[in-house]
Design a protein around this motif. Structure first.
Motif, PDB file in Angstrom:
ATOM      1  N   THR A 188       0.844  -1.192   0.000  1.00 33.54           N
ATOM      2  CA  THR A 188       0.000   0.000   0.000  1.00 33.54           C
ATOM      3  C   THR A 188       0.881   1.244   0.000  1.00 33.54           C
ATOM      4  N   ALA A 189       0.260   2.392  -0.178  1.00 31.07           N
ATOM      5  CA  ALA A 189       1.010   3.649  -0.165  1.00 31.07           C
ATOM      6  C   ALA A 189       1.715   3.859   1.166  1.00 31.07           C
ATOM      7  N   LEU A 190       1.061   3.499   2.250  1.00 31.62           N
ATOM      8  CA  LEU A 190       1.676   3.703   3.563  1.00 31.62           C
ATOM      9  C   LEU A 190       2.885   2.784   3.751  1.00 31.62           C
ATOM     10  N   ASP A 191       2.809   1.565   3.243  1.00 31.95           N
ATOM     11  CA  ASP A 191       3.966   0.666   3.278  1.00 31.95           C
ATOM     12  C   ASP A 191       5.167   1.317   2.592  1.00 31.95           C
ATOM     13  N   ALA A 192       4.919   1.877   1.409  1.00 30.28           N
ATOM     14  CA  ALA A 192       5.999   2.473   0.630  1.00 30.28           C
ATOM     15  C   ALA A 192       6.550   3.725   1.296  1.00 30.28           C
ATOM     16  N   ALA A 193       5.664   4.544   1.870  1.00 32.57           N
ATOM     17  CA  ALA A 193       6.118   5.754   2.557  1.00 32.57           C
ATOM     18  C   ALA A 193       7.014   5.399   3.740  1.00 32.57           C
ATOM     19  N   LYS A 194       6.627   4.375   4.483  1.00 34.93           N
ATOM     20  CA  LYS A 194       7.423   3.946   5.631  1.00 34.93           C
ATOM     21  C   LYS A 194       8.794   3.422   5.191  1.00 34.93           C
ATOM     22  N   ALA A 195       8.873   2.863   3.987  1.00 34.71           N
ATOM     23  CA  ALA A 195      10.138   2.332   3.471  1.00 34.71           C
ATOM     24  C   ALA A 195      11.065   3.424   2.953  1.00 34.71           C
ATOM     25  N   GLY A 196      10.515   4.625   2.765  1.00 36.28           N
ATOM     26  CA  GLY A 196      11.352   5.724   2.283  1.00 36.28           C
ATOM     27  C   GLY A 196      11.064   6.172   0.869  1.00 36.28           C
ATOM     28  N   VAL A 197       9.970   5.684   0.264  1.00 37.48           N
ATOM     29  CA  VAL A 197       9.581   6.149  -1.067  1.00 37.48           C
ATOM     30  C   VAL A 197       8.995   7.552  -0.948  1.00 37.48           C
ATOM     31  N   THR A 198       9.428   8.439  -1.828  1.00 30.28           N
ATOM     32  CA  THR A 198       9.011   9.845  -1.769  1.00 30.28           C
ATOM     33  C   THR A 198       7.849  10.154  -2.704  1.00 30.28           C
ATOM     34  N   TRP A 199       7.924   9.626  -3.929  1.00 28.31           N
ATOM     35  CA  TRP A 199       6.969  10.012  -4.969  1.00 28.31           C
ATOM     36  C   TRP A 199       5.903   8.940  -5.185  1.00 28.31           C
ATOM     37  N   PHE A 200       4.637   9.380  -5.208  1.00 25.31           N
ATOM     38  CA  PHE A 200       3.524   8.470  -5.447  1.00 25.31           C
ATOM     39  C   PHE A 200       2.836   8.887  -6.745  1.00 25.31           C
ATOM     40  N   GLU A 201       3.170   8.129  -7.803  1.00 25.72           N
ATOM     41  CA  GLU A 201       2.608   8.416  -9.120  1.00 25.72           C
ATOM     42  C   GLU A 201       1.155   7.973  -9.161  1.00 25.72           C
ATOM     43  N   HIS A 202       0.297   8.798  -9.735  1.00 28.52           N
ATOM     44  CA  HIS A 202      -1.143   8.546  -9.867  1.00 28.52           C
ATOM     45  C   HIS A 202      -1.848   8.497  -8.503  1.00 28.52           C
TER      46      HIS A 202
END
Length: 444
Positions: A188-202
């Motif tokens: 999910t988006a929250l999983d990715a944010a917690k991992a350090g991903v900055t950009w959420f396309e779409h």
């Protein structure tokens, strides 16, 4: 490049949201001086009088997949910089190396996307790298940095531990990560944010977090109780608040979904840029092939369409970074360059003001990727300008009414740029030469 004076235009200061009549003195590729109306004008050999016109910075498409065959269409549309989200740095080498004044956009690009097996676009190739091995992902991030990638793009079937390894490696190198989670089955988006991903396309991955267990590939009958046309605003706000704590950035690409959901009544204004695009083999044949499966496309995008708009407005209102992009040439008639103007219209339709929409494609876009020399009309910035016939602060649709484009200090009209478009045959030859070289070096 010599000296140029553009006088008597209404200059729109997108950073401060004000406008004033004045002149812009350009030297080489740079804005040398902004001359206010009551100040004496310098003597410059080349002077253009744009009285009654409005001047905005060159626009920035923050999510596209550029190709040499339609690159000039971006500049003819006033889009002077693009953020290319997945592809191949080496394939884009010619475009990246073009001089500032060339009638093709400045390219800020990632390299091939990193996905999990079996790969949404197939196995490993020049455009994507498929792995379930965290160490392989680290090596790929390092390789991409070496060939000149400005950021790393992850794709939705990537495993959590692979995503975390890529994020850790990118952080050490100093590169941001972007991710497309539209078809994610696990993350999910929250999983990715917690991992350090900055950009959420779409604005992807938000739906998977709000409605745990949902993804576009499950039986949608089980989720028929959800009214996707009226997103749960309380849940949207709650998730946006969490995402804001990670300072993530969102590029919603609303035009991508809007064109698909509107078909056959797509947005397609009658202008010379779109007329030129429609004469091209690529991407027109690609779009037409999607007409045959439009029912499936609409069904898979129905969920995303309204929810993406709710996320974009909510996150922006909270102070989050939301920028304008198109995903050109994906899905249905996302016209290179021109689609960004429809994206700006949608920004206004969902509640942004005209100046806020402009900021999403100029100053805020440039700041979001630390491009300090573009995005505003200021002394010392690169002279990327769009001269409009009407005031876009009165109606955002006026960004489409283009008189002239200045790219890196050189003045063009749309016809001049459109005459520079390579033939389909030339583009095919370039692609064939690249593929032969790639396969010789990478295919055993």
């Amino acid at each position: 490049m010599g000296k140029l004076l553009i006088k008597n235009g209404t200059i729109i200061d997108v950073e401060n949201g004000v406008s004033f009549v004045g002149a812009i003195e350009v030297e080489g590729n740079t804005i040398k001086r902004i001359v206010k109306q009551d100040e004496e004008l310098p003597e410059v050999p080349e002077t253009i009088d744009v009285k009654g016109n409005y001047i905005i910075p060159g626009l920035i498409d923050m999510h596209c997949h550029i190709n040499e065959g339609f690159a000039p269409h971006f500049v003819a549309s006033g889009v002077t910089t693009v953020r290319n989200t997945a592809g191949n740095v080496l394939l884009l080498h010619n475009l990246i190396q073009k001089p500032d004044y060339a009638p093709t956009p400045r390219v800020y690009t990632s390299d091939r996307m990193i996905d999990g097996p079996p790969g949404q676009w197939g196995g490993t190739s020049y455009g994507n790298f498929v792995t379930d091995d965290p160490e392989e992902a680290r090596e790929e991030v390092r390789r991409q940095a070496e060939v000149g990638a400005k950021f790393i793009k992850l794709y939705g079937w990537i495993k959590k531990e692979v995503m975390e390894a890529a994020a850790d490696e990118a952080k050490m190198i100093g590169l941001e990560l972007a991710i497309d989670l539209i078809n994610s089955k696990e993350l999910t988006a929250l999983d990715a944010a917690k991992a350090g991903v900055t950009w959420f396309e779409h604005a992807s991955g938000f739906a998977q977090e709000i409605y745990k267990g949902w993804n576009p590939l499950v039986d949608q009958v089980e989720w028929s109780h959800i009214n996707w046309e009226e997103p749960d605003q309380a849940k949207v706000k709650e998730l946006c608040e969490k995402m804001l704590t990670y300072n993530v950035k969102i590029c919603p690409t609303m035009v991508l979904f809007d064109q698909a959901m509107s078909f056959p009544n797509i947005w397609s204004p009658n202008n010379k840029v779109i007329e030129s695009i429609e004469k091209k083999k690529h991407p027109v044949e690609y779009w037409k092939s999607h007409e045959e499966i439009i029912g499936v496309i609409k069904e898979s995008n129905a969920v995303i369409n309204t929810l993406t708009k709710a996320i974009a407005k909510t996150y922006y209102d909270m102070g989050g970074t939301v920028v304008a992009g198109t995903d050109t040439p994906a899905l249905m008639y996302t016209y290179p360059g021109m689609a960004l103007h429809r994206e700006l219209e949608i920004f206004v339709e969902i509640g942004f003001t005209e100046i806020e929409a402009l900021q999403a494609a100029t100053v805020n876009a440039a700041k979001s990727i630390n491009l300090e020399d573009i995005g505003t009309i200021q002394e010392g910035k690169i002279a990327d300008l769009v001269i409009l016939n009407k005031n876009p602060l009165e109606n955002i649709k006026h960004t489409q009414d283009i008189n002239l484009i200045v790219k890196g200090g050189k003045v063009y009209n749309q016809n001049e740029i459109l005459r520079s478009i390579p033939s389909d045959e030339d583009v095919d030859r370039l692609m064939q030469a690249f593929m032969e070289k790639w396969e010789a070096e990478h295919v055993n």
